[in-house]
Design a protein around this motif. Structure first.
Motif, PDB file in Angstrom:
ATOM      1  N   TRP A  98       0.826  -1.198   0.000  1.00 51.95           N
ATOM      2  CA  TRP A  98       0.000   0.000   0.000  1.00 51.95           C
ATOM      3  C   TRP A  98       0.865   1.255   0.000  1.00 51.95           C
ATOM      4  O   TRP A  98       1.910   1.290   0.656  1.00 51.95           O
ATOM      5  N   GLY A  99       0.382   2.257  -0.703  1.00 56.24           N
ATOM      6  CA  GLY A  99       0.989   3.573  -0.642  1.00 56.24           C
ATOM      7  C   GLY A  99       0.423   4.345   0.540  1.00 56.24           C
ATOM      8  O   GLY A  99      -0.496   3.875   1.221  1.00 56.24           O
ATOM      9  N   GLN A 100       0.908   5.555   0.754  1.00 54.50           N
ATOM     10  CA  GLN A 100       0.552   6.332   1.932  1.00 54.50           C
ATOM     11  C   GLN A 100      -0.727   7.134   1.770  1.00 54.50           C
ATOM     12  O   GLN A 100      -1.248   7.638   2.744  1.00 54.50           O
ATOM     13  N   GLY A 101      -1.249   7.268   0.571  1.00 55.89           N
ATOM     14  CA  GLY A 101      -2.483   8.014   0.368  1.00 55.89           C
ATOM     15  C   GLY A 101      -2.238   9.443  -0.061  1.00 55.89           C
ATOM     16  O   GLY A 101      -1.259  10.074   0.344  1.00 55.89           O
ATOM     17  N   THR A 102      -3.151   9.949  -0.875  1.00 52.96           N
ATOM     18  CA  THR A 102      -3.105  11.342  -1.310  1.00 52.96           C
ATOM     19  C   THR A 102      -4.525  11.891  -1.237  1.00 52.96           C
ATOM     20  O   THR A 102      -5.487  11.221  -1.631  1.00 52.96           O
ATOM     21  N   LEU A 103      -4.650  13.104  -0.693  1.00 53.50           N
ATOM     22  CA  LEU A 103      -5.963  13.668  -0.416  1.00 53.50           C
ATOM     23  C   LEU A 103      -6.524  14.366  -1.652  1.00 53.50           C
ATOM     24  O   LEU A 103      -5.863  15.215  -2.261  1.00 53.50           O
ATOM     25  N   VAL A 104      -7.761  14.016  -1.976  1.00 53.07           N
ATOM     26  CA  VAL A 104      -8.499  14.685  -3.041  1.00 53.07           C
ATOM     27  C   VAL A 104      -9.702  15.374  -2.408  1.00 53.07           C
ATOM     28  O   VAL A 104     -10.505  14.722  -1.724  1.00 53.07           O
ATOM     29  N   THR A 105      -9.801  16.673  -2.623  1.00 51.26           N
ATOM     30  CA  THR A 105     -10.921  17.439  -2.092  1.00 51.26           C
ATOM     31  C   THR A 105     -11.644  18.101  -3.256  1.00 51.26           C
ATOM     32  O   THR A 105     -11.027  18.843  -4.029  1.00 51.26           O
ATOM     33  N   VAL A 106     -12.933  17.828  -3.370  1.00 54.40           N
ATOM     34  CA  VAL A 106     -13.740  18.386  -4.448  1.00 54.40           C
ATOM     35  C   VAL A 106     -14.750  19.350  -3.840  1.00 54.40           C
ATOM     36  O   VAL A 106     -15.583  18.947  -3.026  1.00 54.40           O
ATOM     37  N   SER A 107     -14.645  20.601  -4.216  1.00 54.78           N
ATOM     38  CA  SER A 107     -15.548  21.606  -3.669  1.00 54.78           C
ATOM     39  C   SER A 107     -16.758  21.776  -4.585  1.00 54.78           C
ATOM     40  O   SER A 107     -16.661  21.634  -5.799  1.00 54.78           O
ATOM     41  N   SER A 108     -17.877  22.104  -3.978  1.00 57.86           N
ATOM     42  CA  SER A 108     -19.123  22.260  -4.754  1.00 57.86           C
ATOM     43  C   SER A 108     -19.273  23.677  -5.277  1.00 57.86           C
ATOM     44  O   SER A 108     -18.553  24.579  -4.911  1.00 57.86           O
TER      45      SER A 108
END
Length: 124
Positions: free
Chosen positions: A114-124
Motif C-alpha cells: 500500500w501507498g501512503q495516500g493522497t488527499l483529493v478534495t472536491v468543492s461544490s
C-alpha cells in the motif's frame, strides 16, 4: 515494494485530477494495482483496478465512465485519471498492489502493498 501515491489536491466540482502511483524498492509490473479511497468516517472503498497482464480494468459503479486507470510498466507507474469530479469523491486515495485473483480484485485485504495516500478534495 514501496508505493508512492501523488497528484491529489483541491479541485472544483466537474473538474479533473490525475493521480499517480509509483513503485520503488522493486517493481509492481507483475502485480495487479488497485485504487481505493477513504472518506472521513467511512471505510476503505474500492475505486478501480488494473490487472498485471493484459491490463484488464475494473471500476466501482460510482466512478464508471468518469475515472480511467492505466499503467506504464516501463516506468513502473499506474495512473488514475479522474474527470467530472463530484463532492462525494472527496477522500484520501490509496494505491495498492498485489497478486490478486479476479474474484478478489475489489477487496482491500487482497493487496499486499500500500501507498501512503493522497488527499483529493472536491468543492461544490
Amino acid at each position: 515494494v514501496q508505493l508512492q501515491a501523488s497528484g491529489g489536491g483541491l479541485v472544483q466540482a466537474r473538474g479533473s485530477l490525475r493521480l499517480s502511483c509509483a513503485a520503488s524498492g522493486g517493481t509492481f509490473s507483475g502485480y495487479s494495482v488497485g485504487w481505493f479511497r477513504q472518506a472521513p468516517g467511512k471505510g476503505r472503498e474500492f475505486v478501480a483496478a488494473i490487472k498485471s497482464h493484459g491490463g484488464t480494468t475494473y471500476y466501482a459503479d460510482s466512478v464508471k465512465g468518469r475515472f480511467a486507470v492505466s499503467r506504464d510498466n516501463g516506468k513502473d507507474t499506474v495512473s488514475l485519471q479522474m474527470n467530472s469530479l463530484r463532492p462525494e469523491d472527496t477522500a484520501v486515495y490509496y494505491c495498492a498492489a498485489g497478486s490478486v485473483i479476479v474474484g478478489q480484485i475489489r477487496a482491500p485485504t487482497a493487496y499486499a502493498y500500500w501507498g501512503q495516500g493522497t488527499l483529493v478534495t472536491v468543492s461544490s
